[in-house]
Design a protein around this motif. Sequence first.
Motif, short mmCIF file in Angstrom:
data_model
loop_
_atom_site.label_atom_id
_atom_site.label_comp_id
_atom_site.label_asym_id
_atom_site.label_seq_id
_atom_site.Cartn_x
_atom_site.Cartn_y
_atom_site.Cartn_z
N ASP A 136 -2.12 -4.21 -8.43
CA ASP A 136 -3.59 -5.33 -7.01
C ASP A 136 -1.89 -6.59 -6.60
O ASP A 136 -1.70 -7.00 -5.60
N SER A 137 -1.62 -7.36 -7.60
CA SER A 137 -0.82 -8.10 -7.02
C SER A 137 0.66 -8.24 -6.99
O SER A 137 1.20 -8.44 -5.71
N GLY A 138 0.55 -6.49 -7.18
CA GLY A 138 2.48 -6.17 -6.50
C GLY A 138 2.48 -6.15 -5.31
O GLY A 138 2.94 -6.11 -4.39
N ALA A 139 1.07 -5.36 -5.26
CA ALA A 139 0.75 -4.83 -3.49
C ALA A 139 0.85 -5.75 -2.69
O ALA A 139 1.28 -5.89 -1.73
N THR A 169 -0.14 -1.88 3.41
CA THR A 169 1.98 -1.34 3.67
C THR A 169 1.70 -0.17 2.43
O THR A 169 1.86 -0.68 1.22
N TRP A 170 3.62 0.75 3.20
CA TRP A 170 3.59 1.10 1.73
C TRP A 170 4.16 0.50 0.92
O TRP A 170 4.62 0.44 -0.41
N PHE A 205 7.57 -7.97 2.30
CA PHE A 205 8.33 -7.03 3.32
C PHE A 205 7.20 -6.07 3.94
O PHE A 205 7.62 -4.65 4.86
N GLY A 206 6.21 -6.36 4.13
CA GLY A 206 5.22 -4.86 4.90
C GLY A 206 5.54 -4.83 5.93
O GLY A 206 5.25 -6.19 6.48
N LYS A 207 5.71 -3.76 6.48
CA LYS A 207 6.03 -3.16 8.00
C LYS A 207 4.94 -2.13 8.37
O LYS A 207 4.66 -2.11 9.24
N PHE A 242 4.12 0.40 -2.69
CA PHE A 242 5.28 1.12 -4.37
C PHE A 242 6.19 -0.18 -4.88
O PHE A 242 6.03 -0.13 -6.44
N GLY A 243 5.76 -1.38 -4.21
CA GLY A 243 5.62 -2.86 -5.23
C GLY A 243 4.33 -2.75 -5.94
O GLY A 243 5.16 -2.97 -7.30
N GLY A 244 2.96 -2.43 -5.84
CA GLY A 244 2.24 -2.23 -7.07
C GLY A 244 2.64 -1.50 -7.89
O GLY A 244 2.54 -2.05 -9.38
#
Length: 285
Positions: A165-168, A189-190, A175-177, A194-196
């Motif tokens: 959750d925190s990473g997302a 966002t994707w 960076f979300g686009k 992937f960050g999560g």
Amino acid sequence: MLKSRLLTAFILIPLVIAALFWLPPVGFAMTTLAICMLAAWEWGQFAGFASASQRIWMALLCGLLLVLMMFSLPAYQHSVHLPQIAGSLWAALAWWCGALLLVLSYPVSAKFWRDSRPARVIFGVLTIVPFFWGMVALRQYHYETDSFAGAWWLLYVLLLVWGADSGAYMFGRLFGKHKLAPKVSPGKTWEGFFGGLLTSAIIAGLFGLLAPLNITVSALLACSIVAALASVLGDLTESMFKREAGIKDSGHWIPGHGGILDRIDSLTAAVPVFACLLLLVFGTL
């Protein structure tokens, strides 16, 4: 908003960890039962229960169902292979596979359940009841020989989900686009997804090295990846039901965080799925 979220998190996280390690199994089960009843109260909105009395009845009936299931267990025997527990965990695995299809095909899928109150109630039961048994089954893991073994496993799952959750959130903000599921939750966002997963992988690696988790690396990796993916699905599924109900938050119990379901939506999927894989599929007993 961010300040209140952080302040609430700093208060709640130590309380949750203390409950994991210090509450005896019965006390932990009763605490989880209370959380599930509050979640059922909030799910009443998703099921189309407008009045408070209807939602209270839903919460009471959910609590009664869980209590009856607990009393139906043999005395001093809480094996995960008992039908009440194993059946709930297998049902969770099936339900979240079905929920994935509902989310992927939304809003078309909503045509089949939008006007069906029984279907939405059943969805709630399949979300809340297995979550309860996943929590209880993991907490009772090897309790007779090591009273903290199950607490470590639950803490692991919690950190896995919190990390996702925190990473997302952070990666999405930075960076979300590209939208992950714009028809269900436009804010996700994707890049955040992937960050999560990356954050969860780092937490899993560190925790696996430092905590007493007696399991093969391959089994831990498989359980962790599926649980992290399930946590995202749990979040998206609640967002789908909230969108259909026309509400932003499931409740207002937790300052800055919304309701109980807003806080445990990821866990309602991750916990029973992880417990099912760990205890039933891989047979880590």
